[in-house]
Design an enzyme around this catalytic site. Structure first.
Site, short mmCIF file in Angstrom:
data_model
loop_
_atom_site.label_atom_id
_atom_site.label_comp_id
_atom_site.label_asym_id
_atom_site.label_seq_id
_atom_site.Cartn_x
_atom_site.Cartn_y
_atom_site.Cartn_z
N CYS A 98 0.85 -1.20 0.00
CA CYS A 98 0.00 0.00 0.00
C CYS A 98 0.88 1.25 0.00
O CYS A 98 2.10 1.18 0.14
CB CYS A 98 -0.92 0.01 1.22
SG CYS A 98 -0.07 0.28 2.79
N HIS A 254 4.48 19.48 -0.80
CA HIS A 254 4.40 20.09 -2.12
C HIS A 254 5.17 19.26 -3.15
O HIS A 254 6.11 18.53 -2.82
CB HIS A 254 4.94 21.51 -2.08
CG HIS A 254 4.03 22.47 -1.37
ND1 HIS A 254 4.24 23.83 -1.31
CD2 HIS A 254 2.87 22.26 -0.69
CE1 HIS A 254 3.27 24.41 -0.63
NE2 HIS A 254 2.43 23.47 -0.24
N GLU A 256 7.32 20.04 -5.38
CA GLU A 256 8.76 20.30 -5.49
C GLU A 256 9.56 19.47 -4.49
O GLU A 256 10.64 18.96 -4.80
CB GLU A 256 9.06 21.78 -5.27
CG GLU A 256 8.34 22.71 -6.23
CD GLU A 256 6.99 23.17 -5.71
OE1 GLU A 256 6.61 24.31 -6.02
OE2 GLU A 256 6.33 22.40 -5.00
N CYS A 285 6.56 28.01 -3.98
CA CYS A 285 6.34 28.98 -2.91
C CYS A 285 7.68 29.29 -2.24
O CYS A 285 8.70 28.67 -2.54
CB CYS A 285 5.34 28.44 -1.88
SG CYS A 285 5.95 27.03 -0.93
#
EC number: 3.5.4.38
Length: 381
Positions: A98, A254, A256, A285
């Site tokens: 999983c 995020h 990135e 950001c």
């Protein structure tokens, strides 16, 4: 919790093997996950055997603590890790891991570059669901080899993990057809092409768009060889930000930063030079820009180029973040027609259709490029 370990002296019952390793693509009521494993080791301790082979039994349970993969990691860390100079691990599993177990496996492989892992699975769990498809892709991206069990591997498990009473392995009806289907399905999943609608929706470069809360990032890596950049096709694909409800990242992560995780998993040779190009739906950001800059400082053998569809300006400090990227040697530019077309050809399941630009693509690109240059110039002063 200690692993429920069964060594190869006490083997699996033949009926259990046939029931739980049956390779029919869609099955219900198979709530037990069997993990047969082998560990080939190089060690300075001559008292330890070079090959360890055992069986673990886990449950398809909401609590990952009870998954067979977690049992294995706990057992390996506690029994073999300290003595191993290097090791090759092979799993034969009734269901693939999983997403939560994959995250733990990824951490383990990143921490121990002297360990390799091959996962041969009898079936693909919920192969039509996005999270489970993503789990398989992420497992491959960590450096593990993932494959569907073939006849030889079933026969090998029968010989080494089943109380067979000298009976040869006999495959069941539709075995070959099931294998071909699962093999093609795995190839389809790992090919990892984006749906055309998903690409157009998320990469449209209209600055006024609303409701685009996810960040998509397409990446491709190259290796500098004799003055020429050579594509590394095994390190190409797309990722998106991890949702905040994911067990591995309770606060979210995020895209990135997910890319930085991937690059670390690739185990690139520090003595060589690499270039990673990413095409991203939103520019980074401030926080992500900082972490990217730190990563590049710590990994001078990796160069990064960023092409963004839109400028992310929803949080303060984004201007400073963009400048920080430029200073760190990760030049950021706004995507133009050529970039969108390249992404369409490389990362989208376009079914042979050519890229058709949306209304205002060139105008938006020019306006965003001008805005980016103004930000970098003002912040630089």
């Amino acid at each position: 919790m200690k692993p429920q370990t069964r060594n190869t002296v006490v083997r699996m019952d033949p009926d259990t093997f046939f029931y739980d390793f049956y390779n029919r693509p869609i099955l219900s009521d198979r709530n037990t996950v069997w993990l047969c494993y082998e560990v080939k080791m190089k060690t300075n301790d001559r008292s330890r055997p070079p090959l360890v082979a055992k069986i673990l039994e886990g449950q398809v349970h909401f609590d990952p603590e009870h998954h067979a993969e977690m049992y294995f990691l706990s057992w390996f860390r506690g029994n073999l890790l300290q003595a191993c100079k290097s090791s090759q691990i092979t799993w034969f599993v009734s269901w693939n891991p999983c997403l939560n177990c994959v995250a733990k496996v990824a951490e383990f492989l990143a921490e121990h570059p002297n360990v390799t892992l091959t996962v041969s699975t009898a079936r693909i769990y919920c192969y039509w669901k996005k999270d489970w498809r993503r789990a398989l892709r992420k497992l491959c991206q960590t450096g593990a080899r993932v494959k569907i069990m073939n006849y030889k591997e079933f026969a090998y498990c029968w010989e080494n993990f089943v109380y067979k009473e000298r009976k040869p392995f006999r495959y069941w009806d539709k075995f070959s057809g099931n294998y071909r289907f699962l093999r093609c399905k795995l190839q389809e999943i790992l090919r990892h092409l984006m749906d055309p609608g998903t690409f157009t929706y998320n990469f449209t470069n209209d600055p006024s768009v609303l409701g685009r809360h996810q960040t998509y990032l397409c990446y491709e890596a190259e290796h500098l060889h004799s003055g020429t950049w050579v594509p590394l096709h095994q390190h190409r694909g797309f990722i998106l930000n991890e949702a905040s409800n994911n067990l591995s990242f309770p606060e979210g992560r995020h895209a990135e930063l997910c890319l930085l995780d991937l690059i670390s998993f690739w185990k690139l040779d520090p003595a060589q030079t690499y270039r990673v190009t990413c095409f991203i739906s939103w520019s980074p950001c401030f926080s992500c820009a900082q972490e990217v800059a730190e990563f590049l400082h710590e990994n001078p053998h990796v160069n990064l180029r960023i092409f963004a569809a839109r400028i992310y300006d929803y949080r303060p400090g984004y201007e400073e973040g963009l400048l920080r990227l430029s200073w760190a040697g990760a030049p950021i530019s706004m995507m133009k027609y050529s970039g969108f077309s390249h992404c369409w050809d490389t990362f989208v399941d376009h079914q042979g259709r050519s890229f058709k630009p949306w209304k205002g693509l060139n105008e938006h690109s020019q306006a965003l490029s001008g805005r980016l240059q103004a930000i970098l110039q003002i912040m630089g002063n």
